[in-house]
Design an enzyme around this catalytic site. Structure first.
Site, PDB file in Angstrom:
ATOM      1  CB  THR A  11      -7.975 -19.932 -26.501  1.00 25.62           C
ATOM      2  OG1 THR A  11      -9.339 -20.359 -26.390  1.00 25.62           O
ATOM      3  CG2 THR A  11      -7.913 -18.416 -26.547  1.00 25.62           C
ATOM      4  CB  ILE A  22     -12.013  -9.660 -28.304  1.00 28.02           C
ATOM      5  CG1 ILE A  22     -11.688 -10.341 -26.974  1.00 28.02           C
ATOM      6  CG2 ILE A  22     -12.897 -10.538 -29.176  1.00 28.02           C
ATOM      7  CD1 ILE A  22     -12.890 -10.464 -26.040  1.00 28.02           C
ATOM      8  CB  ALA A  31     -15.624 -15.603 -22.211  1.00 32.62           C
ATOM      9  CB  THR A  91     -10.180 -13.049 -22.602  1.00 24.37           C
ATOM     10  OG1 THR A  91      -9.012 -13.396 -23.334  1.00 24.37           O
ATOM     11  CG2 THR A  91     -11.398 -13.319 -23.464  1.00 24.37           C
ATOM     12  CB  THR A  94     -22.409 -17.063 -16.874  1.00 23.30           C
ATOM     13  OG1 THR A  94     -22.719 -18.104 -15.954  1.00 23.30           O
ATOM     14  CG2 THR A  94     -21.358 -16.178 -16.212  1.00 23.30           C
ATOM     15  CG  ASP A  95     -26.810 -19.237 -14.110  1.00 28.11           C
ATOM     16  OD1 ASP A  95     -25.613 -19.539 -14.284  1.00 28.11           O
ATOM     17  OD2 ASP A  95     -27.698 -20.090 -13.908  1.00 28.11           O
ATOM     18  CD  GLU A  96     -20.980 -20.774 -13.497  1.00 24.19           C
ATOM     19  OE1 GLU A  96     -19.904 -20.695 -12.879  1.00 24.19           O
ATOM     20  OE2 GLU A  96     -21.153 -21.536 -14.464  1.00 24.19           O
ATOM     21  CE1 TYR A 110     -16.611 -17.514 -17.288  1.00 16.42           C
ATOM     22  CE2 TYR A 110     -17.954 -18.678 -15.662  1.00 16.42           C
ATOM     23  CZ  TYR A 110     -17.806 -18.118 -16.926  1.00 16.42           C
ATOM     24  OH  TYR A 110     -18.857 -18.159 -17.817  1.00 16.42           O
ATOM     25  CE  LYS A 138     -19.120 -14.111 -19.265  1.00 16.78           C
ATOM     26  NZ  LYS A 138     -18.915 -13.990 -20.735  1.00 16.78           N
ATOM     27  NE  ARG A 178     -14.910 -27.817  -9.516  1.00 18.47           N
ATOM     28  CZ  ARG A 178     -15.818 -27.367 -10.380  1.00 18.47           C
ATOM     29  NH1 ARG A 178     -16.768 -28.145 -10.810  1.00 18.47           N
ATOM     30  NH2 ARG A 178     -15.761 -26.135 -10.826  1.00 18.47           N
ATOM     31  N   GLY A 209     -14.082 -23.447  -4.074  1.00 20.87           N
ATOM     32  CA  GLY A 209     -15.079 -22.479  -4.543  1.00 20.87           C
ATOM     33  C   GLY A 209     -16.231 -23.117  -5.294  1.00 20.87           C
ATOM     34  CG  HIS A 210     -18.179 -27.471  -6.397  1.00 18.23           C
ATOM     35  ND1 HIS A 210     -18.223 -28.827  -6.290  1.00 18.23           N
ATOM     36  CD2 HIS A 210     -18.878 -27.182  -7.518  1.00 18.23           C
ATOM     37  CE1 HIS A 210     -18.902 -29.349  -7.284  1.00 18.23           C
ATOM     38  NE2 HIS A 210     -19.316 -28.354  -8.044  1.00 18.23           N
TER      39      HIS A 210
HETATM   40  P1  NAD Z   1     -15.653 -21.823 -25.153  1.00 19.88           P
HETATM   41  O1  NAD Z   1     -14.447 -21.809 -24.276  1.00 19.88           O
HETATM   42  O2  NAD Z   1     -16.076 -23.115 -25.741  1.00 19.88           O
HETATM   43  O3  NAD Z   1     -15.462 -20.782 -26.343  1.00 19.88           O
HETATM   44  C1  NAD Z   1     -14.845 -19.545 -26.157  1.00 19.88           C
HETATM   45  C2  NAD Z   1     -14.292 -19.095 -27.503  1.00 19.88           C
HETATM   46  O4  NAD Z   1     -13.724 -17.795 -27.305  1.00 19.88           O
HETATM   47  C3  NAD Z   1     -13.169 -20.004 -28.015  1.00 19.88           C
HETATM   48  O5  NAD Z   1     -13.390 -20.302 -29.373  1.00 19.88           O
HETATM   49  C4  NAD Z   1     -11.907 -19.172 -27.835  1.00 19.88           C
HETATM   50  O6  NAD Z   1     -10.912 -19.438 -28.822  1.00 19.88           O
HETATM   51  C5  NAD Z   1     -12.449 -17.754 -27.961  1.00 19.88           C
HETATM   52  N1  NAD Z   1     -11.598 -16.768 -27.266  1.00 19.88           N
HETATM   53  C6  NAD Z   1     -11.101 -16.864 -26.000  1.00 19.88           C
HETATM   54  N2  NAD Z   1     -10.360 -15.771 -25.739  1.00 19.88           N
HETATM   55  C7  NAD Z   1     -10.405 -14.974 -26.843  1.00 19.88           C
HETATM   56  C8  NAD Z   1      -9.846 -13.705 -27.158  1.00 19.88           C
HETATM   57  N3  NAD Z   1      -9.074 -13.028 -26.297  1.00 19.88           N
HETATM   58  N4  NAD Z   1     -10.129 -13.180 -28.383  1.00 19.88           N
HETATM   59  C9  NAD Z   1     -10.888 -13.854 -29.291  1.00 19.88           C
HETATM   60  N5  NAD Z   1     -11.428 -15.066 -29.026  1.00 19.88           N
HETATM   61  C10 NAD Z   1     -11.186 -15.619 -27.825  1.00 19.88           C
HETATM   62  O7  NAD Z   1     -16.831 -21.181 -24.280  1.00 19.88           O
HETATM   63  P2  NAD Z   1     -18.423 -21.366 -24.391  1.00 19.88           P
HETATM   64  O8  NAD Z   1     -18.843 -22.422 -23.435  1.00 19.88           O
HETATM   65  O9  NAD Z   1     -18.797 -21.474 -25.815  1.00 19.88           O
HETATM   66  O10 NAD Z   1     -18.919 -19.980 -23.792  1.00 19.88           O
HETATM   67  C11 NAD Z   1     -19.210 -18.863 -24.641  1.00 19.88           C
HETATM   68  C12 NAD Z   1     -19.777 -17.724 -23.793  1.00 19.88           C
HETATM   69  O11 NAD Z   1     -20.966 -18.165 -23.124  1.00 19.88           O
HETATM   70  C13 NAD Z   1     -18.836 -17.236 -22.698  1.00 19.88           C
HETATM   71  O12 NAD Z   1     -18.899 -15.842 -22.651  1.00 19.88           O
HETATM   72  C14 NAD Z   1     -19.392 -17.847 -21.414  1.00 19.88           C
HETATM   73  O13 NAD Z   1     -19.105 -17.042 -20.296  1.00 19.88           O
HETATM   74  C15 NAD Z   1     -20.875 -17.868 -21.736  1.00 19.88           C
HETATM   75  N6  NAD Z   1     -21.648 -18.904 -21.037  1.00 19.88           N
HETATM   76  C16 NAD Z   1     -21.271 -20.220 -21.124  1.00 19.88           C
HETATM   77  C17 NAD Z   1     -22.023 -21.195 -20.477  1.00 19.88           C
HETATM   78  C18 NAD Z   1     -21.673 -22.660 -20.587  1.00 19.88           C
HETATM   79  O14 NAD Z   1     -22.311 -23.475 -19.929  1.00 19.88           O
HETATM   80  N7  NAD Z   1     -20.696 -23.052 -21.402  1.00 19.88           N
HETATM   81  C19 NAD Z   1     -23.143 -20.821 -19.737  1.00 19.88           C
HETATM   82  C20 NAD Z   1     -23.496 -19.470 -19.664  1.00 19.88           C
HETATM   83  C21 NAD Z   1     -22.743 -18.517 -20.329  1.00 19.88           C
END
Ligand code: NAD
Length: 353
Positions: A34, A58, A81, A98, A132-134, A158, A162, A289, A291-292
């Site tokens: 994406t 996925i 995600a 997703t 996520t902790d959110e 979001y 999750k 924002r 829902g901040h």
């Molecule tokens: P990101 O958006 O950088 O990466 C998500 C990846 O998932 C992308 O490469 C995208 O192409 C892929 N993707 C999206 N939809 C898809 C689908 N339907 N099928 C296959 N691939 C798909 O996100 P991130 O920041 O790397 O987050 C990764 C995970 O960690 C998520 O589940 C997020 O909820 C969790 N998370 C993130 C944070 C943060 O601060 N970024 C904190 C806690 C948890």
């Protein structure tokens, strides 16, 4: 080998790069690419037979079934995600698709595959869901940090998707006995993060001479974790976590948004000084924002007590590494911020307007 989803995104790519740097075990990397998935991040692995990249959704059950049957992974680590809160407010549909349907599809594919394994392979198999902790909502300043037993109170589309995925994972563990693990991590930062997230956005806007937006009163608090520490925690939980359990991952780094902006400006003043003045001069105040959430903070003591994990980076050392990385890799930011990403953001902004 292991199967990773979302391994071309920020955390997934850091995880795959770290994994193949330290472990002699192949990775099948399933990513739909994406707007936030970028194959250029995985350039160091080109030609490496231990990295098998498959562009797939996925939610595509038949492809996931074929990959599991062909490669027989011993674990699935599920990062894929949609994860930008603002975009989830504008377009929740992709998030439901997703984050909920995708996780359900993976769980069902994993369950069928796992049912067909020999008993020792069944015992060793793990489905690790990265959450996520959110999902726990927002804290007041005097509240204790989120623990694994905190109530679910998702505040945005979001977080709600999750949270739904977390419940599905828990139910598949409880009902079918699938050996699942769930992680709740605080806000991540580090190399290869998309420039639509706060820290890389700040750095790139600053370097381009643009305004540095601060929402509301700037007193919102986030608990920051360096991405390399998130990846080491996941490796530890995958190896030693107890099936059916959830683990919080956090860095004990609660920082107010305005303080974060000042810190980033000061590091940039050091690494790439402007001809005149400071990057702080570019700070601009914006309205609140939708829902901040006020404060997130994560209690990661269970992970330390049971599995002996602690973050290696302090906020100061991790932020300095991160700011230096973005200063030295402006080309990466330029590559990902064009093409699909730019088109997608423009469409979303047009819709919002
Ligand atoms: P990101 O958006 O950088 O990466 C998500 C990846 O998932 C992308 O490469 C995208 O192409 C892929 N993707 C999206 N939809 C898809 C689908 N339907 N099928 C296959 N691939 C798909 O996100 P991130 O920041 O790397 O987050 C990764 C995970 O960690 C998520 O589940 C997020 O909820 C969790 N998370 C993130 C944070 C943060 O601060 N970024 C904190 C806690 C948890």
């Amino acid at each position: 080998m292991i199967l990773v989803t979302g391994g071309a995104g920020f955390i997934g790519a850091n995880f795959v790069l770290d994994w193949l740097d330290g472990v002699d075990e192949a990775v099948i990397n399933v990513d739909k690419l994406t707007y936030s998935g970028h194959l250029g991040t995985l350039r160091p692995l080109h030609g490496d037979p231990s990295h098998i990249f498959v562009r797939a959704d996925i939610c595509d059950r038949s492809t996931i079934d074929v990959l599991l049957a062909d490669y027989q992974p011993r674990a699935i680590v599920h990062f894929a995600a949609q994860n930008h809160v603002d975009y989830s407010i504008d377009s929740p549909n992709d998030f439901v698709h997703t984050n909920i349907v995708g996780t359900y599809t993976l769980l069902e594919a994993a369950r069928c595959y796992w049912n067909g394994l020999q008993s020792d392979e069944r015992d060793a198999f793990r489905f690790l869901h990265v959450s996520t902790d959110e999902v726990f909502g927002s804290l007041n300043l005097s509240d204790p940090p989120f623990s694994e037993d905190s109530h679910y109170q998702p505040d945005s589309p979001y977080c709600a998707t999750k949270a739904s995925a977390d419940h599905l994972v828990r139910a598949w563990g409880h009902t079918y006995g699938l050996p699942t693990l769930t992680t709740h991590c605080s806000n991540n930062y580090g190399p290869y993060q998309f420039p639509d997230k706060p820290i890389p956005q700040l750095i790139t806007n600053a370097l381009m001479g643009r305004a540095l937006p601060v929402h509301g009163d700037g007193q919102h608090v986030r608990d920051w974790l360096y991405v390399g520490d998130h990846c080491s925690a996941i490796r530890k939980i995958l190896a030693k976590g107890r099936p059916g359990e959830a683990y919080n991952i956090g860095g004990w780094n609660e920082v107010k948004n305005i303080d974060l902006v000042h810190l980033v400006c000061d590091l940039l003043d050091q690494y790439k000084p402007k001809r005149t003045g400071s990057y702080r001069d570019q700070i601009t105040w914006l309205t609140e924002r939708l829902g901040h959430d006020r404060r997130y903070a994560t209690d990661a003591r269970k992970l330390e007590r049971e599995l002996g994990w602690k973050p290696a980076e302090t906020f100061e050392s991790g932020l300095a590494r991160t700011v230096r990385w973005y200063v030295e890799h402006e080309q990466w930011t330029h590559e990902v911020a064009t093409g699909d990403f730019r088109d997608w953001v423009e469409t979303t902004h047009q819709k919002r307007a």
